[in-house]
Design a protein around this motif. Structure first.
Motif, PDB file in Angstrom:
ATOM      1  N   ALA A  21       2.232   6.406  12.148  1.00 29.79           N
ATOM      2  CA  ALA A  21       1.262   5.777  11.257  1.00 29.79           C
ATOM      3  C   ALA A  21       1.546   5.989   9.775  1.00 29.79           C
ATOM      4  O   ALA A  21       0.807   5.489   8.930  1.00 29.79           O
ATOM      5  CB  ALA A  21      -0.145   6.277  11.590  1.00 29.79           C
ATOM      6  N   VAL A  22       2.615   6.731   9.445  1.00 26.37           N
ATOM      7  CA  VAL A  22       2.954   6.899   8.022  1.00 26.37           C
ATOM      8  C   VAL A  22       4.375   6.426   7.721  1.00 26.37           C
ATOM      9  O   VAL A  22       4.893   6.661   6.622  1.00 26.37           O
ATOM     10  CB  VAL A  22       2.808   8.357   7.518  1.00 26.37           C
ATOM     11  CG1 VAL A  22       1.357   8.686   7.233  1.00 26.37           C
ATOM     12  CG2 VAL A  22       3.418   9.348   8.487  1.00 26.37           C
ATOM     13  N   LEU A  23       5.004   5.777   8.682  1.00 24.15           N
ATOM     14  CA  LEU A  23       6.405   5.372   8.460  1.00 24.15           C
ATOM     15  C   LEU A  23       6.594   4.498   7.218  1.00 24.15           C
ATOM     16  O   LEU A  23       7.580   4.666   6.496  1.00 24.15           O
ATOM     17  CB  LEU A  23       6.957   4.690   9.707  1.00 24.15           C
ATOM     18  CG  LEU A  23       7.282   5.672  10.846  1.00 24.15           C
ATOM     19  CD1 LEU A  23       7.785   4.929  12.072  1.00 24.15           C
ATOM     20  CD2 LEU A  23       8.315   6.699  10.399  1.00 24.15           C
ATOM     21  N   PRO A  24       5.681   3.558   6.911  1.00 27.64           N
ATOM     22  CA  PRO A  24       5.899   2.772   5.687  1.00 27.64           C
ATOM     23  C   PRO A  24       5.941   3.651   4.427  1.00 27.64           C
ATOM     24  O   PRO A  24       6.718   3.381   3.509  1.00 27.64           O
ATOM     25  CB  PRO A  24       4.690   1.828   5.652  1.00 27.64           C
ATOM     26  CG  PRO A  24       4.239   1.732   7.077  1.00 27.64           C
ATOM     27  CD  PRO A  24       4.523   3.072   7.678  1.00 27.64           C
ATOM     28  N   ILE A  25       5.131   4.711   4.411  1.00 25.83           N
ATOM     29  CA  ILE A  25       5.134   5.616   3.250  1.00 25.83           C
ATOM     30  C   ILE A  25       6.449   6.387   3.202  1.00 25.83           C
ATOM     31  O   ILE A  25       7.058   6.542   2.135  1.00 25.83           O
ATOM     32  CB  ILE A  25       3.934   6.584   3.297  1.00 25.83           C
ATOM     33  CG1 ILE A  25       2.616   5.806   3.429  1.00 25.83           C
ATOM     34  CG2 ILE A  25       3.907   7.481   2.065  1.00 25.83           C
ATOM     35  CD1 ILE A  25       1.399   6.674   3.702  1.00 25.83           C
ATOM     36  N   GLY A  85       0.821  -1.208   0.000  1.00 30.08           N
ATOM     37  CA  GLY A  85       0.000   0.000   0.000  1.00 30.08           C
ATOM     38  C   GLY A  85       0.855   1.258   0.000  1.00 30.08           C
ATOM     39  O   GLY A  85       0.561   2.227  -0.700  1.00 30.08           O
ATOM     40  N   ALA A  86       1.926   1.234   0.785  1.00 33.72           N
ATOM     41  CA  ALA A  86       2.813   2.394   0.857  1.00 33.72           C
ATOM     42  C   ALA A  86       3.421   2.687  -0.511  1.00 33.72           C
ATOM     43  O   ALA A  86       3.487   3.844  -0.947  1.00 33.72           O
ATOM     44  CB  ALA A  86       3.910   2.137   1.893  1.00 33.72           C
ATOM     45  N   PHE A 143       1.247  -1.600   4.803  1.00 37.58           N
ATOM     46  CA  PHE A 143       2.161  -2.744   4.776  1.00 37.58           C
ATOM     47  C   PHE A 143       1.680  -3.857   3.839  1.00 37.58           C
ATOM     48  O   PHE A 143       2.480  -4.586   3.258  1.00 37.58           O
ATOM     49  CB  PHE A 143       2.321  -3.345   6.177  1.00 37.58           C
ATOM     50  CG  PHE A 143       3.347  -2.641   7.028  1.00 37.58           C
ATOM     51  CD1 PHE A 143       4.659  -2.470   6.576  1.00 37.58           C
ATOM     52  CD2 PHE A 143       3.006  -2.167   8.298  1.00 37.58           C
ATOM     53  CE1 PHE A 143       5.604  -1.827   7.376  1.00 37.58           C
ATOM     54  CE2 PHE A 143       3.955  -1.532   9.090  1.00 37.58           C
ATOM     55  CZ  PHE A 143       5.249  -1.356   8.634  1.00 37.58           C
ATOM     56  N   ALA A 144       0.364  -4.003   3.712  1.00 33.04           N
ATOM     57  CA  ALA A 144      -0.200  -5.121   2.957  1.00 33.04           C
ATOM     58  C   ALA A 144       0.131  -5.019   1.478  1.00 33.04           C
ATOM     59  O   ALA A 144       0.316  -3.924   0.937  1.00 33.04           O
ATOM     60  CB  ALA A 144      -1.722  -5.149   3.148  1.00 33.04           C
ATOM     61  N   THR A 145       0.200  -6.172   0.811  1.00 32.63           N
ATOM     62  CA  THR A 145       0.478  -6.192  -0.622  1.00 32.63           C
ATOM     63  C   THR A 145      -0.816  -6.396  -1.388  1.00 32.63           C
ATOM     64  O   THR A 145      -1.673  -7.195  -0.991  1.00 32.63           O
ATOM     65  CB  THR A 145       1.448  -7.339  -0.949  1.00 32.63           C
ATOM     66  OG1 THR A 145       2.650  -7.114  -0.193  1.00 32.63           O
ATOM     67  CG2 THR A 145       1.806  -7.365  -2.431  1.00 32.63           C
ATOM     68  N   GLY A 146      -0.949  -5.686  -2.488  1.00 27.63           N
ATOM     69  CA  GLY A 146      -2.149  -5.803  -3.315  1.00 27.63           C
ATOM     70  C   GLY A 146      -1.828  -5.414  -4.742  1.00 27.63           C
ATOM     71  O   GLY A 146      -0.661  -5.256  -5.110  1.00 27.63           O
ATOM     72  N   ARG A 157      -9.831   0.519   3.836  1.00 27.33           N
ATOM     73  CA  ARG A 157      -9.646  -0.629   4.724  1.00 27.33           C
ATOM     74  C   ARG A 157      -9.024  -1.827   4.026  1.00 27.33           C
ATOM     75  O   ARG A 157      -8.612  -2.778   4.667  1.00 27.33           O
ATOM     76  CB  ARG A 157     -11.004  -1.060   5.313  1.00 27.33           C
ATOM     77  CG  ARG A 157     -11.521  -0.098   6.357  1.00 27.33           C
ATOM     78  CD  ARG A 157     -12.936  -0.466   6.767  1.00 27.33           C
ATOM     79  NE  ARG A 157     -13.385   0.355   7.869  1.00 27.33           N
ATOM     80  CZ  ARG A 157     -13.141   0.077   9.150  1.00 27.33           C
ATOM     81  NH1 ARG A 157     -12.475  -1.006   9.486  1.00 27.33           N
ATOM     82  NH2 ARG A 157     -13.578   0.877  10.094  1.00 27.33           N
ATOM     83  N   ASP A 158      -8.987  -1.797   2.687  1.00 27.43           N
ATOM     84  CA  ASP A 158      -8.459  -2.932   1.929  1.00 27.43           C
ATOM     85  C   ASP A 158      -7.442  -2.401   0.924  1.00 27.43           C
ATOM     86  O   ASP A 158      -7.743  -1.486   0.147  1.00 27.43           O
ATOM     87  CB  ASP A 158      -9.627  -3.619   1.198  1.00 27.43           C
ATOM     88  CG  ASP A 158      -9.173  -4.825   0.391  1.00 27.43           C
ATOM     89  OD1 ASP A 158      -7.953  -4.973   0.150  1.00 27.43           O
ATOM     90  OD2 ASP A 158     -10.039  -5.626  -0.008  1.00 27.43           O
ATOM     91  N   VAL A 159      -6.267  -2.976   0.920  1.00 21.03           N
ATOM     92  CA  VAL A 159      -5.187  -2.478   0.055  1.00 21.03           C
ATOM     93  C   VAL A 159      -5.593  -2.544  -1.417  1.00 21.03           C
ATOM     94  O   VAL A 159      -5.133  -1.727  -2.228  1.00 21.03           O
ATOM     95  CB  VAL A 159      -3.868  -3.244   0.331  1.00 21.03           C
ATOM     96  CG1 VAL A 159      -3.970  -4.694  -0.135  1.00 21.03           C
ATOM     97  CG2 VAL A 159      -2.687  -2.549  -0.326  1.00 21.03           C
ATOM     98  N   ASN A 160      -6.479  -3.481  -1.759  1.00 17.79           N
ATOM     99  CA  ASN A 160      -6.887  -3.579  -3.162  1.00 17.79           C
ATOM    100  C   ASN A 160      -7.847  -2.460  -3.600  1.00 17.79           C
ATOM    101  O   ASN A 160      -8.131  -2.318  -4.783  1.00 17.79           O
ATOM    102  CB  ASN A 160      -7.488  -4.954  -3.443  1.00 17.79           C
ATOM    103  CG  ASN A 160      -6.398  -6.018  -3.442  1.00 17.79           C
ATOM    104  OD1 ASN A 160      -5.378  -5.864  -4.125  1.00 17.79           O
ATOM    105  ND2 ASN A 160      -6.570  -7.051  -2.638  1.00 17.79           N
TER     106      ASN A 160
END
Lengths: 591, 180
Positions: free
Chosen positions: A36-40, A13-14, A174-177, A140-143
């Protein structure tokens, strides 16, 4: 099952967020990191296409993005963390909503499983920002993320532009989509802003314009938002018809201030000729403005004898404050084009010579008159000197909010759109300095000046540090009268001269403050030194705090007093104590 | 008249208020109802009644019916403000079309004995209300109709022994073959 690890559209998602920014042509964003934005931020670190400007407070990120947007016509982008990061964005989002500025804010949110648990740095971001955005989303969903991001850019920039916010929980980052590039189906089918004006209404409008004896064109920020074509067409319409034109605070620059049909700004602190022309006109063409209360004064006495044509892209602007005779909904660029076409084909230039003679008499009242002094710098004089010194230069002006803002609007002549960035609707003190940061990022080689007041500028002073870090040579031109001047003016006029908490006690030494930040400080007291000091400010290629000490008790005129109509303006030469007391007679203010 | 000194004009509006029923077709997504309600509270509009339910689940469409009061200018504003929301497809002023049917359902609990029970049943019959629950000392009536009819029924039940009322709010639909 196919191996998805080689699919270039499979990403976190990031990564999608950074990728979407690139796909939408974003080169600069303004932000502040947090949990809450560290992955970005991790993704931003690992690429070079999107430059990130680190501000010192999230409000600064929002206003910088607004300045960026207003000066380029492109959307501004801000990135903030959850909780306080998001709540600090409320002011810039509201500001952008009021002034129709395209802004995309991406906020981090606590992981989905913690939402609603009062988690650390959790707040109901979409709930809080719902009334201050054009639209917002919690993903709510990376997709869903790619679709939402693309829709966010579309909503922010289409129709009546405005701010949007996309709230992205950390686990979604973090999630992959699967990512997809922007496509038409990303947008709600229910969202389809109308851009083309109704042909029948356009004919009605042309008939009114062609038959006008005392016409006026009243233009607003919508013309600038519509783009360069609308500005060109507005100028052509003025040329073809020979009509006088005035503009709101937001619309300055769409018609050049040096143009012969220019009346100056209208409204509470507008010129006498602009307001009288509005009051006495028989046909009013309002283009991309919204009859705000600072414009109309008393609504039941607003331009009582005129037929009104209103062009606006937002149907809710029609008949909101003032009943109009010919509403035309759509993009003002399209509609101005249609009006011009019909006008040129079917109408001939109306004879408005007598009207111009009347206007010349109003103009002769010289409503922006002030008395220059050799001992003390008048704020109006300071703005005029600044204007003269920057004439012909590639200049952008931002402002804070208050007397200095109105003087800037009155005395600084704007020749082009996108050169004037000011908080009109919300009236946000502290807007100008971070906005200047944003403008300078977009236009690194231009001269960017924040015309400021001593009180406003302290609200977001910390962004001086941002300017120094990124070597942004913004010029903060402070009209320092040691008061919250506009507050004091109202207290003098409306509250029996009881100056409750409007004196700027304990002002910092702005020169030392500039130096402490690593910028340059200049102070000037004497009118004789002003021009030299301004030249010095312009020639310095670093951030400057310019402390211009001005006459402390000067007030901003002309002014439409409370509950009065456009033809009851208070002019500077009348603004002696007795006349002022009479004009503002009454009890305490309600609002 | 001495107007208070203010940089805002203070205005008296004398236009009479009207009551209108608005139907809005919206995308059924999280927060859509909060947006609509927030619009009304944020801009100071009245809600007399609000009914919302999904009507086409495959398309995720919900229909919101709002009964509101305001001057004609305010009603027009409300329609435009609703219509410009991103998830709103369409807003129709059912009152203006003059071709709409409005219905509300109420469940009315009445407690009483002897002559009161008989009277309650007699009135229920006249109003075509159905008994959907009964004990030896109470009834729950189900009544459907427009708002006035339900108000009238409730008023009549009050002296007989009205305990409580639960109402759905107004649902509205246009007459004739066309959809909204």
């Amino acid at each position: 099952m196919s191996d998805k690890s080689h699919d270039p559209n499979q990403m976190t998602g990031a990564a999608m967020i950074v990728r979407a920014l690139i796909d939408h042509g974003v080169t600069d964003i303004f932000g502040y990191p947090g949990g809450a934005v560290l992955p970005i931020y991790d993704e931003i670190f690992q690429q070079s296409e999107v430059q990130h400007i680190l501000v010192r407070h999230e409000q600064g990120a929002g206003h910088a993005a607004e300045g960026y947007a207003r000066s380029t016509g492109k959307p501004g982008v801000a990135l903030v963390t959850s909780g306080p990061g998001a709540t600090n964005m409320v002011t810039p989002l509201t500001d952008a909503l009021m002034d129709s500025i395209p802004l995309v804010c991406i906020s981090g949110q606590v992981p989905t499983h913690l939402i609603g648990n009062d988690a650390f740095q959790e707040c109901d971001t979409v709930g809080i920002t719902r009334p201050c955005t054009k639209h917002n989303w919690l993903v709510r969903d990376v997709n869903d993320l790619a679709k939402v991001l693309h829709e966010a850019f579309y909503v922010a920039t289409s129709g009546r532009p405005g701010p949007v916010l996309v709230d992205v929980p950390k686990d979604v980052q973090f999630a992959t989509g699967t990512y997809h590039p922007p496509r038409k189906s990303d947008v709600h089918r229910s969202y389809a802003p109308r851009v083309k004006g109704d042909a029948t209404q356009i004919r009605k409008a042309v008939a009114l314009l062609a038959g006008a004896k005392r016409p006026v064109i009243y233009s607003g920020g919508g013309v600038i938002n519509s783009g360069p074509e609308a500005t060109k067409l507005l100028r052509e319409l003025v040329e073809v018809t020979g009509f006088p034109i005035t503009s709101t605070l937001m619309g300055l620059g769409a018609y050049p201030a040096s143009g012969k049909n220019w009346l100056g700004m209208l409204g509470m602190h507008g010129t006498y000729e602009a307001n009288m022309t509005m009051h006495d006109c028989d046909v009013m063409l309002c283009v991309g403005a919204r009859f705000d209360d600072r414009i109309t004064g008393r609504v039941d006495a607003f331009s009582p004898g005129s037929k009104k044509i209103h062009i606006d892209i937002d149907p809710s602007s029609i008949n909101k404050n003032i009943r109009v005779d010919v509403p035309i909904i759509g993009d003002c660029g399209n509609i101005l084009g249609d009006i011009l076409q019909v006008f040129k084909a079917e109408a001939k230039k109306p004879d408005v010579k007598a009207w111009w003679q009347q206007i010349a008499q109003w103009r002769a009242r010289n409503s922006l008159y002030y008395k220059k002094s050799n001992d003390v710098i008048l704020p109006q004089h300071a703005i005029q000197s600044l204007f003269e010194a920057t004439r012909g230069k590639d200049t952008y002006i931002t402002t804070e909010v208050g007397q200095h803002q109105m003087w800037a609007a009155q005395f600084f002549g704007f020749e082009e759109p996108h050169r004037w960035m000011t908080s009109g609707g919300l009236g946000t003190m502290g807007y100008g300095l971070p906005a200047a940061v944003g403008v300078q990022v977009a236009h690194p080689d231009s001269l960017v000046i924040d015309i400021a007041g001593d009180a406003s500028v302290q609200m977001t002073m910390q962004e001086m540090s941002t300017a120094v870090q990124y070597e942004l040579p913004i010029k903060i031109f402070i009209l320092n009268n040691q008061y919250m001047g506009m507050v004091r003016q109202w207290q003098q006029l409306l509250h029996g001269n009881r100056l409750s908490h409007s004196y700027s006690e304990a002002l910092p030494d702005f020169v030392k403050l500039a130096e402490a930040y690593g910028g340059v400080g200049i102070q000037v007291h004497k009118p004789a030194d002003l021009d030299g000091a301004i030249q010095e400010m312009i020639s310095v290629k670093r951030p400057v705090l310019f402390d211009c000490r001005v006459a402390a008790l000067e007030n901003c005129f002309p002014m439409i007093p409370s509950g009065k109509a456009h033809n009851e303006m208070l002019l500077p030469e009348q603004a002696n104590d007795e006349a002022t007391a009479k004009a503002f007679a009454g009890g305490k203010a309600l609002v | 008249m001495n107007q208070p000194a203010s940089a805002y004009f203070i205005e008296d509006r004398h236009d009479p208020n009207e009551t209108h029923t608005l139907s809005a077709l919206v995308q059924n997504e999280p927060g859509v109802l909060a947006r609509v309600i927030g619009l009304f509270s944020g801009r100071g509009y009245n809600i007399e009644s609000l009914t919302v339910s999904e009507t086409e689940s495959q398309k995720h469409l919900s229909r919101i019916t709002i009964v509101t009061t305001g001057t004609p200018m305010v009603i027009e504003q409300i329609k435009h403000q609703l219509d410009r929301m991103i998830p709103v497809y369409r807003v129709v002023d059912m009152t203006l079309t003059k071709r709409s049917i409005e219905r509300e359902l109420a469940m009315v609990k009445v407690r009483g004995q002897g002559e009161h029970r008989v009277e309650a049943l007699r009135l229920a019959d006249a109003f075509r209300a159905r008994v959907i629950d009964a004990t030896t000392e109470s009834f729950v009536f189900e009544i459907t109709g427009n708002t006035d009819k339900i108000n009238q029924f409730i008023d009549l039940m009050r002296p007989i022994g009205l305990v409580e009322v639960s109402r759905t709010g107004v649902a509205a639909i246009g007459r004739g073959p066309e959809g909204m």
